[in-house]
Design an enzyme around this catalytic site. Structure first.
Site, PDB file in Angstrom:
ATOM      1  N   ASN A 134     -10.043  -2.254  -6.988  1.00  0.00           N
ATOM      2  CA  ASN A 134      -9.194  -1.295  -7.691  1.00  0.00           C
ATOM      3  C   ASN A 134      -9.738  -0.889  -9.059  1.00  0.00           C
ATOM      4  OD1 ASN A 134      -6.010  -2.634  -6.449  1.00  0.00           O
ATOM      5  ND2 ASN A 134      -7.315  -1.022  -5.628  1.00  0.00           N
ATOM      6  N   TRP A 135     -10.713  -1.658  -9.581  1.00  0.00           N
ATOM      7  CA  TRP A 135     -11.299  -1.298 -10.868  1.00  0.00           C
ATOM      8  C   TRP A 135     -12.077   0.013 -10.792  1.00  0.00           C
ATOM      9  CZ3 TRP A 135      -9.122  -3.667 -14.679  1.00  0.00           C
ATOM     10  CH2 TRP A 135      -8.692  -4.991 -14.556  1.00  0.00           C
ATOM     11  N   ASP A 169       0.829  -1.203   0.000  1.00  0.00           N
ATOM     12  CA  ASP A 169       0.000   0.000   0.000  1.00  0.00           C
ATOM     13  C   ASP A 169       0.868   1.261   0.000  1.00  0.00           C
ATOM     14  OD1 ASP A 169      -2.335   1.463   0.042  1.00  0.00           O
ATOM     15  OD2 ASP A 169      -2.613   1.316   2.214  1.00  0.00           O
ATOM     16  N   GLY A 170       0.365   2.323  -0.618  1.00  0.00           N
ATOM     17  CA  GLY A 170       0.993   3.631  -0.479  1.00  0.00           C
ATOM     18  C   GLY A 170       1.761   4.139  -1.679  1.00  0.00           C
ATOM     19  N   SER A 229      -6.628  -5.455  -6.496  1.00  0.00           N
ATOM     20  CA  SER A 229      -7.838  -5.973  -5.867  1.00  0.00           C
ATOM     21  C   SER A 229      -9.029  -5.790  -6.797  1.00  0.00           C
ATOM     22  CB  SER A 229      -8.105  -5.248  -4.544  1.00  0.00           C
ATOM     23  OG  SER A 229      -8.615  -3.948  -4.774  1.00  0.00           O
ATOM     24  N   TRP A 262       2.976   7.952  -1.725  1.00  0.00           N
ATOM     25  CA  TRP A 262       4.407   8.235  -1.843  1.00  0.00           C
ATOM     26  C   TRP A 262       4.650   9.285  -2.935  1.00  0.00           C
ATOM     27  CZ3 TRP A 262       7.978   7.782  -5.774  1.00  0.00           C
ATOM     28  CH2 TRP A 262       9.336   7.769  -5.404  1.00  0.00           C
ATOM     29  N   GLU A 303       0.234 -13.675  11.829  1.00  0.00           N
ATOM     30  CA  GLU A 303       0.688 -12.524  12.597  1.00  0.00           C
ATOM     31  C   GLU A 303       0.637 -11.294  11.688  1.00  0.00           C
ATOM     32  OE1 GLU A 303       1.632 -12.495  15.848  1.00  0.00           O
ATOM     33  OE2 GLU A 303       1.044 -14.614  15.942  1.00  0.00           O
TER      34      GLU A 303
END
Length: 256
Positions: free
Chosen positions: A82-83, A34-35, A79, A39, A221
């Site tokens: 995202n479309w 992500d990001g 994902s 950025w 985790e």
């Protein structure tokens, strides 16, 4: 003991240099990358520059996963949600994915990586599907780390598809509803035959799993860094793995 893989001397040396114990390294690491856009925005750059820089982080992370003897690395590339993004950005992402599949082919073979994907094929360009399938085909005999790209993937979509598969088997008389258990459901998922992730890493500081591997991460985790994906480097990866190794995994039981 988390890892069932036998490490060679070179891998053991690399693990030791990173401060990692072989018996406490994850078999399977999944990452929500992500990001990229954030950025780029922070630097006054177009979002596509973030995606371009993110590819460098993918390359470095895959290489390091191989060096440290991971059994599987699963990366959330696109994902089903995202479309909803602008058409121009989606077209660029498809071009970038196509280029990655071609550019990394030789490296994937050299690293003895077995390439695979999860997600729905519908909606993906023919040229992307063609190169995906070719990478899967030529690497099926490789015995190193499995690199799994989640493309056009959604955890709920995966569960819907699994339910449809099982329902069809019941209707055809090939499956008794009373015989359905967790193993049956796991076998109907896109990830059938893969180990569940031991560690889920998310970049860019968001504290959610974003419809990613919902069934499979039941006991994974979770590790989150504020760094955006283009800034995810070897040192950050090592920190995530060290933190994982320091945790006590009980799987619902009691310590001792």
């Amino acid at each position: 003991m988390t890892h069932g893989v036998q490490f060679d001397a070179a891998t053991l040396a690399r693990l030791a240099a990173a401060g990692l114990e072989p018996a406490r390294t994850p078999r399977h690491v999944a990452i929500i990358m992500d990001g990229n856009g954030r950025w780029a925005n922070q630097r006054g750059l177009p979002r596509i520059q973030g995606h371009l820089q993110g590819v460098q982080s993918v390359r470095g992370t895959v290489e390091e996963g191989c060096r440290l003897g991971l059994e599987q690395l699963t990366l959330y590339c696109l994902s089903v949600e995202n479309w909803k993004r602008p058409r121009a950005e989606l077209d660029f992402l498809m071009t970038l994915l196509h280029k990655y599949l071609l550019d990394e082919r030789a490296e994937i073979m050299e690293q003895n990586i077995r390439f695979t994907t999860i997600g729905r094929r519908e909606g993906l360009p023919d040229e992307v599907l063609r190169e995906m399938d070719e990478n899967i085909r030529i690497t099926q005999g490789n015995a190193g780390m499995v690199l799994c790209l989640a493309i056009n993937y959604g955890g709920r979509t995966e569960l819907v598809d699994a339910v449809r598969t099982l329902a069809a088997q019941v209707r055809a008389g090939r499956l008794d509803p009373e015989a359905i258990d967790e193993e049956t459901v796991s076998g109907a998922l896109y990830t059938a035959g893969m180990p569940d992730p031991d560690l889920l890493i998310r970049t860019a500081g968001e504290l959610r799993v974003s419809n990613y591997l919902l069934w499979q991460i039941s006991y994974a985790e979770l590790w989150v860094t504020d760094k955006c994906w283009p800034d995810f480097d070897r040192a950050t990866f090592h920190q995530a793995l060290r933190d994982f190794g320091a945790r006590e995994r009980r799987f619902g039981g009691l310590k001792g």
